[in-house]
Design an enzyme around this catalytic site. Structure first.
Site, PDB file in Angstrom:
ATOM      1  N   THR A 181       8.132   6.187  -2.126  1.00 54.50           N
ATOM      2  CA  THR A 181       9.028   6.542  -1.033  1.00 54.50           C
ATOM      3  C   THR A 181      10.454   6.168  -1.407  1.00 54.50           C
ATOM      4  O   THR A 181      10.702   5.600  -2.474  1.00 54.50           O
ATOM      5  CB  THR A 181       8.607   5.876   0.292  1.00 54.50           C
ATOM      6  OG1 THR A 181       9.292   6.519   1.372  1.00 54.50           O
ATOM      7  CG2 THR A 181       8.917   4.386   0.309  1.00 54.50           C
ATOM      8  N   GLY A 205       0.825  -1.192   0.000  1.00 53.66           N
ATOM      9  CA  GLY A 205       0.000   0.000   0.000  1.00 53.66           C
ATOM     10  C   GLY A 205       0.865   1.250   0.000  1.00 53.66           C
ATOM     11  O   GLY A 205       2.077   1.193   0.226  1.00 53.66           O
ATOM     12  N   CYS A 243       5.176   9.801  -0.498  1.00 56.35           N
ATOM     13  CA  CYS A 243       3.852   9.247  -0.188  1.00 56.35           C
ATOM     14  C   CYS A 243       2.730   9.992  -0.912  1.00 56.35           C
ATOM     15  O   CYS A 243       1.564   9.910  -0.519  1.00 56.35           O
ATOM     16  CB  CYS A 243       3.603   9.242   1.314  1.00 56.35           C
ATOM     17  SG  CYS A 243       4.868   8.341   2.215  1.00 56.35           S
TER      18      CYS A 243
END
EC number: 2.3.1.181
Lengths: 126, 222
Positions: free
Chosen positions: B75, B71, B170
């Site tokens: 990053t 998920g 993110c």
């Protein structure tokens, strides 16, 4: 958490299926609550073959991806296209507008009644 | 629960090799052939992207990105960042929200030990230092397959947070990355905090596991 509709059947993997032809498949309110805010759903295309107990899609929520397991062996005849833009519908209405796919059933896998599923999950019954 | 450090402090782990190791361990945990396992390591520098990552969030200079099945969005992993991959069987019915919160609790526990006021931010996962701008100390991205977890949490200990400036971390514009070293004004590397973090992970995760073992909380060296 929403009460479990008695007219549906359930799986240990937290999917539900109705008695329609084609049959509608979704995830339960137990699963929707445990997943948190759903932000993405990946579903098979129309015409895809499903196998009972096998993965048929994924949902993403709170930085986690979880698998969806098919309650039936059969063929996908309709996919809930509205979920692409509004996946949160699965949270708000898991037994209604948040349905996932409709399937022409060849074989129904192992299923539970609402009462059996409630006992399994420790959640409220119908 | 077995906690394994992969040559922490002496070797940077290749991301794709470690991902394959996760898959192997996942299969073994799923089959009941090994106990719940947490890998603790540092990666060689790499960007990884969940499937919802927008094109605009990726590095503008064409730096390679590994597309992954966890998920979250994009990053960075690399030297000075302590990464924990819990590969554990969750208690039924699986509560993904509670599991992610447990990972956050482990980071928050370490923050408390160090006198850092880390926080959760509503609508986001991970651990943050409130801004403006909000600064992310730890990122979380998981996968749950057949009730067993993969991927996990990345804690910025002593890493160069400049690597995050080449992406939208993110997928959250207007946020920055921070580290334990930056916050404390002294060098705090992964090896300095791994045992304390491992202990917090054990404490926070155990209530969510299908089975809990009574092994020592200190990380096993491998």
């Amino acid at each position: 958490m929403a009460a479990l509709p008695e007219d549906l059947q359930y799986t240990a993997e937290h999917e539900w299926i109705d008695s329609g032809s084609p049959a509608t498949v979704g995830i339960t309110s137990v699963a929707a609550e445990a997943l948190g805010d759903i932000v993405f759903v990946e579903l098979p295309e129309v015409g895809a073959s499903l196998t009972a107990g096998a993965v048929f899609g994924e949902v993403e929520s709170v930085k986690s991806v979880s698998e969806l397991f098919s309650p039936v062996t059969g063929t996908v005849v309709e996919v809930n296209a509205a979920l692409a833009d509004a996946p949160e519908t699965i949270n708000s209405d898991p037994f209604g507008e948040g349905w996932l796919v409709r399937v022409e059933i060849d074989t129904l896998g192992p299923v539970l009644t609402a009462e059996e599923y409630a006992a399994l999950t420790g959640g409220p019954g119908a | 629960m077995e906690l394994i450090t992969l040559d922490l402090g002496t070797r940077l782990c290749d991301y794709e090799q470690t991902w394959e190791l996760q898959r192997q361990i996942h299969a073994e945990v799923l089959a009941g052939e090994r106990p719940d396992t947490v890998l603790l390591l540092e990666h060689a520098p790499v960007y990884t992207a969940g499937r919802r990552t927008n094109r605009a969030d990726r590095p503008v200079d064409g730096t390679p990105v590994v597309d992954v099945d966890r998920g979250g969005k994009i990053t960075w992993h690399g030297p000075g960042q302590l990464v924990a991959y819990p590969i554990v069987r969750l208690r039924e019915p699986v509560d993904v929200v509670a599991y992610v919160r447990a990972l956050e609790d482990a980071v928050l526990g370490l923050c408390a030990d160090l006198g850092i006021a880390g926080e959760r931010v509503e609508g986001r996962s991970g651990v943050w230092l409130p801004g403006p701008p909000d600064a992310k100390l730890a990122a979380i991205g998981c996968r749950v397959a057949k009730g067993v977890t993969m991927h996990g949490v990345a804690l910025n200990a002593s890493c160069d947070t400049g690597a995050f400036t080449r992406i939208v971390p993110c997928g959250l514009p207007g946020t920055v990355a921070t580290s334990l070293t930056s916050l404390l004004g002294r060098h705090v590397g992964p090896t300095d905090v791994v045992d304390a973090f491992a202990a917090h992970l054990r404490t926070s995760l155990t209530p969510h596991l299908a089975a809990a073992s009574g092994a020592s909380p200190a990380a096993v060296r491998a």
